[in-house]
Each structure stands twice: as C-alpha cells, then as structure tokens.
Design a protein around this motif. Structure first.
Motif, PDB file in Angstrom:
ATOM      1  N   ALA A 146      20.199  57.696   5.621  1.00  0.00           N
ATOM      2  CA  ALA A 146      20.750  56.342   5.471  1.00  0.00           C
ATOM      3  C   ALA A 146      21.094  56.015   4.020  1.00  0.00           C
ATOM      4  CB  ALA A 146      19.754  55.324   6.028  1.00  0.00           C
ATOM      5  N   PHE A 149      24.235  57.922   2.983  1.00  0.00           N
ATOM      6  CA  PHE A 149      25.419  57.364   3.641  1.00  0.00           C
ATOM      7  C   PHE A 149      25.845  56.064   2.957  1.00  0.00           C
ATOM      8  CE2 PHE A 149      27.357  54.699   7.010  1.00  0.00           C
ATOM      9  CZ  PHE A 149      28.463  55.490   7.276  1.00  0.00           C
ATOM     10  N   THR A 153      29.504  55.477   1.191  1.00  0.00           N
ATOM     11  CA  THR A 153      30.424  54.416   1.620  1.00  0.00           C
ATOM     12  C   THR A 153      30.650  53.388   0.508  1.00  0.00           C
ATOM     13  OG1 THR A 153      28.553  53.278   2.684  1.00  0.00           O
ATOM     14  CG2 THR A 153      29.955  54.656   4.077  1.00  0.00           C
ATOM     15  N   LEU A 177      28.337  63.584  10.293  1.00  0.00           N
ATOM     16  CA  LEU A 177      27.857  62.211  10.424  1.00  0.00           C
ATOM     17  C   LEU A 177      27.428  61.931  11.853  1.00  0.00           C
ATOM     18  CD1 LEU A 177      30.599  60.331   8.356  1.00  0.00           C
ATOM     19  CD2 LEU A 177      28.401  61.227   7.549  1.00  0.00           C
ATOM     20  N   GLN A 181      26.804  56.417  12.245  1.00  0.00           N
ATOM     21  CA  GLN A 181      27.424  56.461  10.923  1.00  0.00           C
ATOM     22  C   GLN A 181      28.941  56.435  11.029  1.00  0.00           C
ATOM     23  OE1 GLN A 181      25.476  59.977   9.411  1.00  0.00           O
ATOM     24  NE2 GLN A 181      23.937  58.792   8.291  1.00  0.00           N
TER      25      GLN A 181
END
Length: 205
Positions: A146, A149, A153, A177, A181
């Motif tokens: 997490a 990610f 992003t 992913l 996600q």
C-alpha cells in the motif's frame, strides 16, 4: 586504444587510489578511462574502484555510466550490486544512475535486481532515486504494498518533476498490481498529463 588496457591497468589503478582534485585533471582521467573501457583489464580496475568506495568509486561509476560498451560486463554488475548497499547516500544515488545508464543484460542477476528493489522501496532515499530504481525492476518487483502504491500514484501526478512522472508511470504500467490497486489507479487517470496517460494505460492491458 582498448588494446593498451592491460599495459596501463596498474597505472590507472594507482590513479584511482589517489584521484586528482583539480577538476580538469579529474575530467581528463575519466575521459581516458572511458576510452579504455572496452579493455577487460580496465573493466576490472573500475569494478575494484567501485568496491573500494569513496571518491574512487564515484569516479568509476561515472565512467561506467558513460562507457561505450554494448552491454555491461559481469564484473561491473557485481560491483554495482555492492554499491547499491553502500553507507554513502550519494554513492547509492550514483549507483542507481549508473545502472540506468549502462546497457543491462537480458537476464539481470537476481542480486542486482534485489538491491535495486530495496532502494526503490526505501523511504530514506530521495524520490527521484527510488523511482529510477523502481523503473529498472518494475517487471520483477513482486507485490506492490500500500505504501509503495501510494508513493507511485503520488509521483505520477502532473505537479511532479517530468522524469519522476515518467518513471512512476512506467513502473505502474509494468508492475503486478492487485484488482483494488487497478481500480484506484483508474480513478486517477483523468488527472494525468499527456506524457503519463499512455504509459499508465499499459497497466490495464
């Protein structure tokens, strides 16, 4: 000429152990080493300098990064792997930049991939260094947690530096992913710029 590498290896090993401090002499040394980089003997000298650490390692890494070799030799890959775990943050940054600049073999050694992935996952490294490393190992990154990610992003947003956005987009496109996600990534697509959007869309193919 590369054929003179064996005869000059000892000389350049000494030069790297006691590198010049004057910028023009330093530039000349790096240029000379680059001209001889096709010589296996000089390749070994450079690898040994990287393993030594300090300013010698930084010089050798810069020479590797600008060398004309079609593929980085195994001895360089081993030295690069070690430098990615060096105590010096500056040296780690240079090692990532060198790994990005050289032509890696089709089958990159697992220890090198693991060292790059460790850099990419480390919050103590600069964002740019992390993203450079992640872009090199995106296909073999494994599970994207997490925190990683979120970092990716956030890094792909239009307000981030151009190179960071490109590296983040490439990593997101190639990484494995999860469904959640991918759904989260889909929600951000409308905010992406013209550079990032085509790359990120690769994640959904």
């Amino acid at each position: 000429r590369p054929e003179w590498g064996s005869a000059l290896a000892g000389f350049f090993a000494d030069r790297l152990r006691r590198p010049p401090t004057a910028l023009d002499e330093l530039a000349r040394l790096e240029s000379q080493l680059g001209d001889l980089a096709r010589s296996p003997a000089i390749q070994g000298v450079l690898a040994q300098a990287v393993e030594t650490g300090g300013e010698s390692a930084a010089i050798a890494l810069r020479v590797m990064a600008t060398s004309p070799l079609k593929e980085a030799p195994a001895v360089w890959l081993k030295a690069l792997t070690g430098s990615l775990t060096a105590d010096s943050k500056i040296l780690r940054q240079q090692a990532v930049a060198t790994a990005r600049a050289v032509t890696l073999p089709k089958n990159v050694p697992a220890p090198l991939l693991a060292a790059l992935a460790q850099i990419g996952r480390s919050s103590s490294e600069s964002a740019s260094t992390r993203l450079e490393a992640l872009s090199l190992v995106s296909r073999s990154l494994g599970t994207v947690d997490a925190d990683l990610f979120t970092f990716l992003t956030r890094s792909v947003r239009p307000d981030q530096p151009l190179r960071d956005r490109a590296n983040a987009a490439d990593t997101l496109a190639r990484a494995s992913l999860s469904r959640d996600q991918l759904l989260g990534l889909a929600a951000t697509v409308r905010s992406l710029g013209a550079l990032e959007l085509p790359r990120v869309l690769g994640a959904f193919e």
